[in-house]
Design a protein around this motif. Structure first.
Motif, PDB file in Angstrom:
ATOM      1  N   GLY A 134      -4.343   1.754   9.517  1.00  0.00           N
ATOM      2  CA  GLY A 134      -4.057   1.357   8.143  1.00  0.00           C
ATOM      3  C   GLY A 134      -3.021   0.261   8.036  1.00  0.00           C
ATOM      4  O   GLY A 134      -2.150   0.112   8.890  1.00  0.00           O
ATOM      5  N   TYR A 135      -3.149  -0.495   6.985  1.00  0.00           N
ATOM      6  CA  TYR A 135      -2.204  -1.589   6.710  1.00  0.00           C
ATOM      7  C   TYR A 135      -2.241  -1.864   5.220  1.00  0.00           C
ATOM      8  O   TYR A 135      -3.092  -1.340   4.505  1.00  0.00           O
ATOM      9  N   ARG A 136      -1.288  -2.650   4.757  1.00  0.00           N
ATOM     10  CA  ARG A 136      -1.252  -3.002   3.330  1.00  0.00           C
ATOM     11  C   ARG A 136      -1.126  -4.510   3.181  1.00  0.00           C
ATOM     12  O   ARG A 136      -0.398  -5.153   3.955  1.00  0.00           O
ATOM     13  N   ALA A 171       2.281  -3.160   8.316  1.00  0.00           N
ATOM     14  CA  ALA A 171       1.658  -2.077   9.077  1.00  0.00           C
ATOM     15  C   ALA A 171       2.665  -1.513  10.059  1.00  0.00           C
ATOM     16  O   ALA A 171       3.755  -2.065  10.252  1.00  0.00           O
ATOM     17  N   GLY A 172       2.293  -0.367  10.659  1.00  0.00           N
ATOM     18  CA  GLY A 172       3.110   0.193  11.727  1.00  0.00           C
ATOM     19  C   GLY A 172       3.983   1.350  11.294  1.00  0.00           C
ATOM     20  O   GLY A 172       4.743   1.891  12.101  1.00  0.00           O
ATOM     21  N   ARG A 173       3.904   1.718  10.029  1.00  0.00           N
ATOM     22  CA  ARG A 173       4.593   2.916   9.542  1.00  0.00           C
ATOM     23  C   ARG A 173       3.856   3.401   8.297  1.00  0.00           C
ATOM     24  O   ARG A 173       3.053   2.648   7.707  1.00  0.00           O
ATOM     25  N   ALA A 174       4.143   4.643   7.889  1.00  0.00           N
ATOM     26  CA  ALA A 174       3.571   5.144   6.638  1.00  0.00           C
ATOM     27  C   ALA A 174       4.196   4.351   5.490  1.00  0.00           C
ATOM     28  O   ALA A 174       5.422   4.181   5.438  1.00  0.00           O
ATOM     29  N   LEU A 175       3.356   3.868   4.591  1.00  0.00           N
ATOM     30  CA  LEU A 175       3.834   3.016   3.492  1.00  0.00           C
ATOM     31  C   LEU A 175       3.781   3.803   2.187  1.00  0.00           C
ATOM     32  O   LEU A 175       2.728   4.317   1.804  1.00  0.00           O
ATOM     33  N   ALA A 176       4.916   3.906   1.524  1.00  0.00           N
ATOM     34  CA  ALA A 176       4.987   4.696   0.291  1.00  0.00           C
ATOM     35  C   ALA A 176       4.161   4.053  -0.826  1.00  0.00           C
ATOM     36  O   ALA A 176       3.958   2.841  -0.854  1.00  0.00           O
ATOM     37  N   TRP A 177       3.686   4.885  -1.731  1.00  0.00           N
ATOM     38  CA  TRP A 177       2.946   4.416  -2.914  1.00  0.00           C
ATOM     39  C   TRP A 177       3.404   5.196  -4.129  1.00  0.00           C
ATOM     40  O   TRP A 177       3.572   6.405  -4.019  1.00  0.00           O
TER      41      TRP A 177
END
Ligand code: 5GP
Ligand code: ZN
Length: 115
Positions: free
Chosen positions: A82-84, A106-112
């Motif tokens: 996953g990426y944003r 990318a490379g970590r969990a991304l908050a939403w």
């Protein structure tokens, strides 16, 4: 801001250094100087446009599509899990460099949602 003193135009012309991850005829991808995630790449059109709205009204659908395709390629290569992709336009969104750029994170969990 015109093309002669735009920092991202200078990166396209190789007048200032950047850690490039990809270079195509009409787009360049390079690492962000101040990364907000383990992978933080900026994908920019080679031609100057201040923001997404300007680029969308000036560029061909082909150029617009290529830019998005390059962001997807960079994102998937960095992280299959996953990426944003983020585009900031204008002061409310926190845009600080006025040459269109797609942030690929990318490379970590991304908050939403983002702040
Ligand atoms: P914005 O806030 O406009 O959406 O994002 C601008 C981004 O450009 C920021 O993440 C900032 O760290 C990055 N940046 C600013 N100047 C330079 C530079 O000279 N080189 C690189 N590689 N990134 C830069
Ligand atoms: Zn520029």
């Amino acid at each position: 801001m015109n093309e002669s003193d735009c920092i991202f135009c200078k990166i396209v012309r190789k007048e200032i250094p950047a850690r490039e991850v990809a270079r195509e005829a009409d787009a360049v991808a390079f690492s962000d100087l101040n990364p907000k995630a383990p992978t933080h790449v900026l994908v920019i059109p080679a031609r100057h446009a201040a923001n997404l709205g300007d680029f969308a009204s000036q560029a061909s659908p082909h150029e617009l599509g290529n830019l998005l395709a390059l962001a997807a390629k960079v994102g998937r290569e960095a992280s299959p899990s996953g990426y944003r992709v983020v585009i900031n336009e204008g002061l409310d969104a926190g845009q600080s460099v006025f040459h269109l750029h797609l942030h690929v994170l990318a490379g970590r969990a991304l908050a939403w949602p983002p702040g």
